[in-house]
Design a protein around this motif. Structure first.
Motif, PDB file in Angstrom:
ATOM      1  N   ASN A 192       8.208   7.840  17.198  1.00 43.60           N
ATOM      2  CA  ASN A 192       7.484   8.250  18.402  1.00 43.60           C
ATOM      3  C   ASN A 192       8.398   8.999  19.363  1.00 43.60           C
ATOM      4  N   ALA A 193       9.644   8.553  19.467  1.00 48.58           N
ATOM      5  CA  ALA A 193      10.599   9.227  20.354  1.00 48.58           C
ATOM      6  C   ALA A 193      10.900  10.644  19.883  1.00 48.58           C
ATOM      7  N   ARG A 194      10.765  10.896  18.580  1.00 46.90           N
ATOM      8  CA  ARG A 194      11.008  12.231  18.017  1.00 46.90           C
ATOM      9  C   ARG A 194       9.713  13.012  17.824  1.00 46.90           C
ATOM     10  N   LEU A 195       8.608  12.501  18.405  1.00 44.99           N
ATOM     11  CA  LEU A 195       7.292  13.132  18.298  1.00 44.99           C
ATOM     12  C   LEU A 195       6.838  13.271  16.848  1.00 44.99           C
ATOM     13  N   ARG A 196       7.292  12.341  15.995  1.00 42.55           N
ATOM     14  CA  ARG A 196       6.836  12.310  14.606  1.00 42.55           C
ATOM     15  C   ARG A 196       5.645  11.354  14.512  1.00 42.55           C
ATOM     16  N   VAL A 197       4.528  11.784  15.072  1.00 40.60           N
ATOM     17  CA  VAL A 197       3.353  10.927  15.108  1.00 40.60           C
ATOM     18  C   VAL A 197       2.843  10.642  13.704  1.00 40.60           C
ATOM     19  N   ASP A 198       3.060  11.583  12.782  1.00 38.39           N
ATOM     20  CA  ASP A 198       2.645  11.352  11.399  1.00 38.39           C
ATOM     21  C   ASP A 198       3.396  10.183  10.782  1.00 38.39           C
ATOM     22  N   LEU A 199       4.679  10.046  11.122  1.00 36.80           N
ATOM     23  CA  LEU A 199       5.460   8.925  10.615  1.00 36.80           C
ATOM     24  C   LEU A 199       5.049   7.617  11.298  1.00 36.80           C
ATOM     25  N   VAL A 200       4.635   7.711  12.566  1.00 40.72           N
ATOM     26  CA  VAL A 200       4.110   6.527  13.251  1.00 40.72           C
ATOM     27  C   VAL A 200       2.860   6.014  12.531  1.00 40.72           C
ATOM     28  N   PHE A 201       1.943   6.935  12.201  1.00 36.74           N
ATOM     29  CA  PHE A 201       0.727   6.549  11.491  1.00 36.74           C
ATOM     30  C   PHE A 201       1.051   6.022  10.092  1.00 36.74           C
ATOM     31  N   ALA A 202       2.037   6.627   9.435  1.00 34.08           N
ATOM     32  CA  ALA A 202       2.446   6.153   8.105  1.00 34.08           C
ATOM     33  C   ALA A 202       2.999   4.730   8.192  1.00 34.08           C
ATOM     34  N   SER A 203       3.737   4.440   9.261  1.00 34.54           N
ATOM     35  CA  SER A 203       4.260   3.080   9.462  1.00 34.54           C
ATOM     36  C   SER A 203       3.130   2.096   9.711  1.00 34.54           C
ATOM     37  N   ILE A 204       2.142   2.523  10.495  1.00 40.28           N
ATOM     38  CA  ILE A 204       0.980   1.668  10.746  1.00 40.28           C
ATOM     39  C   ILE A 204       0.235   1.395   9.443  1.00 40.28           C
ATOM     40  N   LEU A 205       0.105   2.425   8.611  1.00 36.93           N
ATOM     41  CA  LEU A 205      -0.565   2.258   7.328  1.00 36.93           C
ATOM     42  C   LEU A 205       0.176   1.261   6.445  1.00 36.93           C
ATOM     43  N   PHE A 206       1.503   1.373   6.392  1.00 40.02           N
ATOM     44  CA  PHE A 206       2.285   0.434   5.582  1.00 40.02           C
ATOM     45  C   PHE A 206       2.167  -0.976   6.155  1.00 40.02           C
ATOM     46  N   LEU A 207       2.154  -1.084   7.480  1.00 40.41           N
ATOM     47  CA  LEU A 207       1.999  -2.391   8.117  1.00 40.41           C
ATOM     48  C   LEU A 207       0.646  -3.002   7.775  1.00 40.41           C
ATOM     49  N   ALA A 208      -0.389  -2.172   7.729  1.00 39.33           N
ATOM     50  CA  ALA A 208      -1.709  -2.658   7.349  1.00 39.33           C
ATOM     51  C   ALA A 208      -1.712  -3.146   5.908  1.00 39.33           C
ATOM     52  N   LEU A 209      -0.996  -2.448   5.025  1.00 34.61           N
ATOM     53  CA  LEU A 209      -0.918  -2.883   3.626  1.00 34.61           C
ATOM     54  C   LEU A 209      -0.190  -4.224   3.515  1.00 34.61           C
ATOM     55  N   VAL A 210       0.847  -4.418   4.318  1.00 36.90           N
ATOM     56  CA  VAL A 210       1.544  -5.711   4.334  1.00 36.90           C
ATOM     57  C   VAL A 210       0.592  -6.818   4.772  1.00 36.90           C
ATOM     58  N   ALA A 211      -0.187  -6.548   5.832  1.00 35.56           N
ATOM     59  CA  ALA A 211      -1.134  -7.554   6.334  1.00 35.56           C
ATOM     60  C   ALA A 211      -2.211  -7.862   5.301  1.00 35.56           C
ATOM     61  N   LEU A 212      -2.737  -6.832   4.656  1.00 39.70           N
ATOM     62  CA  LEU A 212      -3.762  -7.044   3.635  1.00 39.70           C
ATOM     63  C   LEU A 212      -3.210  -7.820   2.444  1.00 39.70           C
ATOM     64  N   SER A 213      -1.966  -7.544   2.066  1.00 38.72           N
ATOM     65  CA  SER A 213      -1.352  -8.271   0.949  1.00 38.72           C
ATOM     66  C   SER A 213      -1.190  -9.746   1.282  1.00 38.72           C
ATOM     67  N   LEU A 214      -0.760 -10.029   2.505  1.00 35.42           N
ATOM     68  CA  LEU A 214      -0.602 -11.420   2.929  1.00 35.42           C
ATOM     69  C   LEU A 214      -1.953 -12.123   2.983  1.00 35.42           C
ATOM     70  N   PHE A 215      -2.952 -11.440   3.521  1.00 31.57           N
ATOM     71  CA  PHE A 215      -4.291 -12.013   3.591  1.00 31.57           C
ATOM     72  C   PHE A 215      -4.832 -12.284   2.189  1.00 31.57           C
ATOM     73  N   GLY A 216      -4.628 -11.330   1.283  1.00 31.41           N
ATOM     74  CA  GLY A 216      -5.084 -11.512  -0.087  1.00 31.41           C
ATOM     75  C   GLY A 216      -4.383 -12.656  -0.785  1.00 31.41           C
ATOM     76  N   ALA A 217      -3.075 -12.804  -0.550  1.00 30.92           N
ATOM     77  CA  ALA A 217      -2.333 -13.906  -1.159  1.00 30.92           C
ATOM     78  C   ALA A 217      -2.848 -15.256  -0.675  1.00 30.92           C
ATOM     79  N   LEU A 218      -3.164 -15.335   0.617  1.00 36.42           N
ATOM     80  CA  LEU A 218      -3.704 -16.584   1.152  1.00 36.42           C
ATOM     81  C   LEU A 218      -5.081 -16.895   0.560  1.00 36.42           C
ATOM     82  N   ARG A 219      -5.886 -15.870   0.345  1.00 39.02           N
ATOM     83  CA  ARG A 219      -7.199 -16.088  -0.272  1.00 39.02           C
ATOM     84  C   ARG A 219      -7.058 -16.601  -1.707  1.00 39.02           C
ATOM     85  N   ILE A 220      -6.096 -16.055  -2.437  1.00 39.42           N
ATOM     86  CA  ILE A 220      -5.878 -16.510  -3.813  1.00 39.42           C
ATOM     87  C   ILE A 220      -5.436 -17.971  -3.831  1.00 39.42           C
TER      88      ILE A 220
END
Length: 252
Positions: free
Chosen positions: A209-237
């Motif tokens: 964000n400090a380097r105005l790389r908003v695309d990388l910010v969104f990519a980080s958010i996407l990876f964070l969402a995948l981490v959350a979904l993986s954890l949620f899925g593991a708990l469901r299993i």
């Protein structure tokens, strides 16, 4: 799940992404303000190694925070279920713990504990502790009073009653609260990295964000969402494996 149940969410997501893509392209919105989904996807792929490197630190904080919150929450719930007097004394502190703004506590933890893993895990544990404790307490109360009376009439000790009746009866509520707490842990760990860190997806988001790389910010958010979904899925299993006796193990 039916084919329609699978295709409908995919169609909705595709529609939203298509509208986003078209609006940004036709509206001439600069990439440093709002990148297109295609640009975010390219950035995600091009920086996959960097994202995975930072995700390791975030995942460690999430896992440690969730384990700490689970242990403390279950212990407190058991104590409150065993003693109404203790519950009345502990309730104000339990509720008060949720009134502390995380952004106010996180900098203090960084000052006291440094920039390592522990302060991020503690922030994650703080936001996840309350739903686990409340969910487990409510779950421990779901056991039938008649069943408890029957066990006591047969000479069962309090420990035997807890192990054989109360704790198994509480597991559905515990897992429901765990799935909520897992998502909160993701938020808490990210906040901890925003306040002070040298590594992690939250740290990477601030740097980008400090380097105005908003695309990388969104990519980080996407990876964070995948981490959350993986954890949620593991708990469901895990929930389905342990609670296979409940409704045929189909409830999630």
């Amino acid at each position: 799940m039916t084919l329609r149940g699978v295709l409908l969410p995919i169609a909705v997501v595709a529609l939203v992404l298509g509208i986003w893509e078209g609006a940004v392209r036709w509206g001439g919105v600069p990439a440093y303000l709002l990148p297109t989904p295609s640009r975010i996807a390219m950035t995600f792929w091009d920086h996959l190694g960097l994202l995975a490197h930072h995700a390791g630190a975030t995942a460690a904080a999430i896992a440690l925070g969730l384990l700490a919150a689970t242990g403390a929450g279950l212990a407190l719930a058991a104590a409150m279920a065993a003693s109404p007097t203790f519950e009345r004394a502990a309730a104000p502190f339990l509720v008060g713990s949720q009134m502390l703004p995380v952004f106010a506590v996180a900098p203090l933890l960084v000052v006291w504990l440094g920039y390592g893993l522990l302060p991020k895990a503690l922030v994650a544990a703080l936001v996840a502790f309350f739903p686990i404790a409340i969910g487990a307490r409510d779950g421990l109360r779901q056991a039938s009073g008649e069943t408890k009376d029957l066990l006591r009439s047969m000479g069962a000790s309090r420990r035997q009653t807890f192990v054989n009746l109360l704790f198994p009866a509480s597991l559905p509520a515990v897992f429901s609260s765990l799935k909520v707490a897992a998502t909160l842990c993701v938020v808490g760990a990210t906040i901890g990295e925003w306040v002070g860190a040298r590594r992690g997806l939250g740290f990477l988001m601030l740097e980008a964000n400090a380097r105005l790389r908003v695309d990388l910010v969104f990519a980080s958010i996407l990876f964070l969402a995948l981490v959350a979904l993986s954890l949620f899925g593991a708990l469901r299993i895990i929930e389905r494996r342990l609670l296979h006796w409940r409704d045929g193990g189909t409830r999630g």
